[in-house]
Structure formats: C-alpha cells, structure tokens
Design an enzyme around this catalytic site. Sequence first.
Site, mmCIF file in Angstrom:
data_model
loop_
_atom_site.group_PDB
_atom_site.id
_atom_site.type_symbol
_atom_site.label_atom_id
_atom_site.label_comp_id
_atom_site.label_asym_id
_atom_site.label_seq_id
_atom_site.Cartn_x
_atom_site.Cartn_y
_atom_site.Cartn_z
ATOM 1 N N HIS A 127 6.809 4.353 0.896
ATOM 2 C CA HIS A 127 6.003 5.332 0.146
ATOM 3 C C HIS A 127 4.731 5.714 0.882
ATOM 4 O O HIS A 127 3.797 6.241 0.275
ATOM 5 C CB HIS A 127 5.679 4.784 -1.262
ATOM 6 C CG HIS A 127 6.886 4.741 -2.146
ATOM 7 N ND1 HIS A 127 6.926 4.042 -3.306
ATOM 8 C CD2 HIS A 127 8.099 5.316 -2.012
ATOM 9 C CE1 HIS A 127 8.128 4.184 -3.884
ATOM 10 N NE2 HIS A 127 8.863 4.942 -3.100
ATOM 11 N N ALA A 278 4.395 -13.958 -7.596
ATOM 12 C CA ALA A 278 4.895 -13.980 -6.207
ATOM 13 C C ALA A 278 4.213 -15.061 -5.384
ATOM 14 O O ALA A 278 4.851 -15.807 -4.629
ATOM 15 C CB ALA A 278 4.667 -12.608 -5.581
#
Length: 296
Positions: A127, A278
């Site tokens: 992106h 995470a």
Amino acid sequence: MAATGQSPEQSIKRLAELLAGARRPAALTGAGISAESGIPTFRSGDSGFWGRFSPQDLATPQAFAADPLLVWCWYAWRRAQLAEVQPNAGHKALAELEHRPAGFTVITQNVDGLHQAAGSRNVIEVHGSITAVRCSADCTPRRYRLHERETDPTAATAFGADREVAQLVAERGDEAFALIREGHAIPSGVPPVCPSCGAYLRPDVVWFGEELPIEAINRSYKLAERADVFLAVGTSAVVYPAAGLPELAGAAGAVVVEINPEPTPLSNQADLSIRSGAGSALSAALELLDRGPGRA
Ligand code: BV8
Ligand code: ZN
C-alpha cells in the site's frame, strides 16, 4: 479448521515448531503490528483513525481532489506521529527471522516504515509509504522522501509543515481538522506543489479504488503461492486484494497462522489462530526457537 481450542502456550509452541521447520516462510502484516508502537489502527475502537473519519473521507483520490488540504494535513499529522514512535517486539521478531536459514519476507499493508526501522530488509509495501510523496498528476515517476528533506528543496517544502500541522492537532484535537476544512489555521506551504508541473504533491500510498503497485502485488502473490508457512499478523483481513493473500497461501498448501487478539474473517480458515498481541506471540515463539531443536 482453526485450532483455537489450544492453550496460548500450546499455540506458541506450535508456531515455534512451524517456524523451525519452515523452508519458505512469509507474513502479511496490518496495522495491528504497529498498534503496540502507539500507532492507531484503522478499525479497532475509537482510537482507530477511521473512528474520527470514514475511509471515504480521506483515503481516496476523490477525497484528495475535493479537499487536498484536509487530506494532506491528515497524512502530515500521521507522519509527525511516526517521528515519535519506535518499532516494537513484533516488528523486531519478524526482522530477526530474516537471519534464519530459511530467511523471511514481510508483505505489509502498513505505510509506516516500521518493519524497515526494525531491521527487516525483505519488505514488500503493497500500500505504498507515507514517508514519500509524488506528483498527483503523475507527470514524473520521482518520489520525494522524508529523509531527503535536509538535502532536497522540494522534499524540504513537502514535509516542512508536518510539525506545524501536528502542533495544531495537538493543541486543538479534532477541531484542528474542522478548522483546516473551513480554511482557517492553514499551515504555510500546504499542500506543496510539484516543481515540474505545478499539480499538488500527494502521499505515495495506495488509496481505496486505486490499483496496488503491480510489481509489489505480483511478488506478493508469488510468495503466498510458494510459502510453506504464512503468518497473518495484526490485520482485520477485510481490504482486498491484500486480504486474499493468506487464503491464496492456504489454498496452495501453506500452513496459515493468524496472530490477532480479535477474531477476523480469516480466523476460521487459518490452520492456527492465536488470540494474542503480535509482540508477545512472536517474541515468545522466537524465544522457543532460540532454545534450539526439540524444545520448540
Ligand atoms: C483496489 C493505505 C481495484 C492508505 C489503505 C468499494 C469501493 C472502492 C473499493 C472497494 C469497494 N469494495 C471493495 C473494494 C476494494 C477495496 C476494499 O477492499 N475495500 C474494503 C474496505 C471492502 N480495496 C481497494 O480499493 C484496493 N484497490 O481494489 O483496486 C482496482 C482495480 C482496477 C482498477 C482500479 C482499482 C486498495 C486498498 C488499499 C487502501 N489503502 N491504506 C493509508 O494508510 O492512508 S487500506 C488500510 O486498511 C491499511 O493500509 C490496511 O491495508 C487496510 C486494512 O487495515 P488493517 O491493516 O487490517 O488494519 P485494521 O485497523 O483494519 O485492523 C487491525 C487489526 O489488528 C485488527 O484486527 C485488530 O484486532 C488487530 N490488532 C490490534 N492490536 C493488535 C492487533 N493484532 C496484533 N497485535 C496487536 N497488538
Ligand atoms: Zn508534476
């Protein structure tokens, strides 16, 4: 079917075993891996960027055409936020995995550059990047980069008002964007213009409705098809075509592991769905890996 019945310890042990045996591992990361660095995600809770604005308000070419100043200032504010944050344990663990025999590639939807800041070199930014700007009329392929602002006059102008915008938002909060929208409190020199054609410069990111950089998405498709272990870390798995990568990897035979404190549309398809942040999941798995074979 996702193995969600396992205890967190069992899931981390399984992740470590998968990484120990992987020959072609890769990961797709999303805003969640940067959340622990203090960067708001897009969709979770009111801390998310979109909590204040809808994506259609700001991250589309139409929004930029309609209100270039507001969209420019939103990115300037986000860039200024970046200057204050560091990569976290999640970014660092993925960077560390690059040094193992199998290597590691990160396909990221994030535009914040934190994987590279953590030391990852094999990063595909599907992106784009918030740290670069380009001509909105595409008159030249030239990118002006944040780190060039000391040496390049156009980069200096392009990024010169970031701090001023951030200061305005810090002092006035959401009201700052309303003020900017109404044409008040306009920081100097924004939006900057292309030195070649005079069109506005724009962030070098992919907006909704825009195609992903063809080389980046094709490389990502190939990696997903070849992967034997494919992690989906910190992504709501709703934005395509990136969200299709874990599905592609699974269909091509990879073991797909999701790391996310919340369930997502991917959770039921993943082979292993680890309900964790995470940073903690990846560093715990790496620690087991470092203890050597047999004990992971
Ligand atoms: C395309 C860059 C086609 C900019 C972004 C209708 C109209 C227009 C388009 C569409 C439409 N319907 C479908 C589409 C396609 C659209 C799409 O998929 N829309 C979705 C919303 C339905 N896709 C596109 O438009 C793409 N282009 O399709 O082009 C085309 C074809 C031909 C010709 C022309 C065009 C382009 C999409 C790219 C948009 N750009 N960002 C910027 O940053 O400003 S999207 C943005 O959201 C991010 O980049 C990211 O990719 C995406 C998804 O967000 P996530 O990263 O997943 O973040 P999110 O907040 O959603 O989730 C965070 C997760 O982390 C949560 O699950 C949370 O639980 C978890 N988490 C939180 N804390 C932690 C954690 N996880 C781990 N640890 C933690 N500590
Ligand atoms: Zn131009």
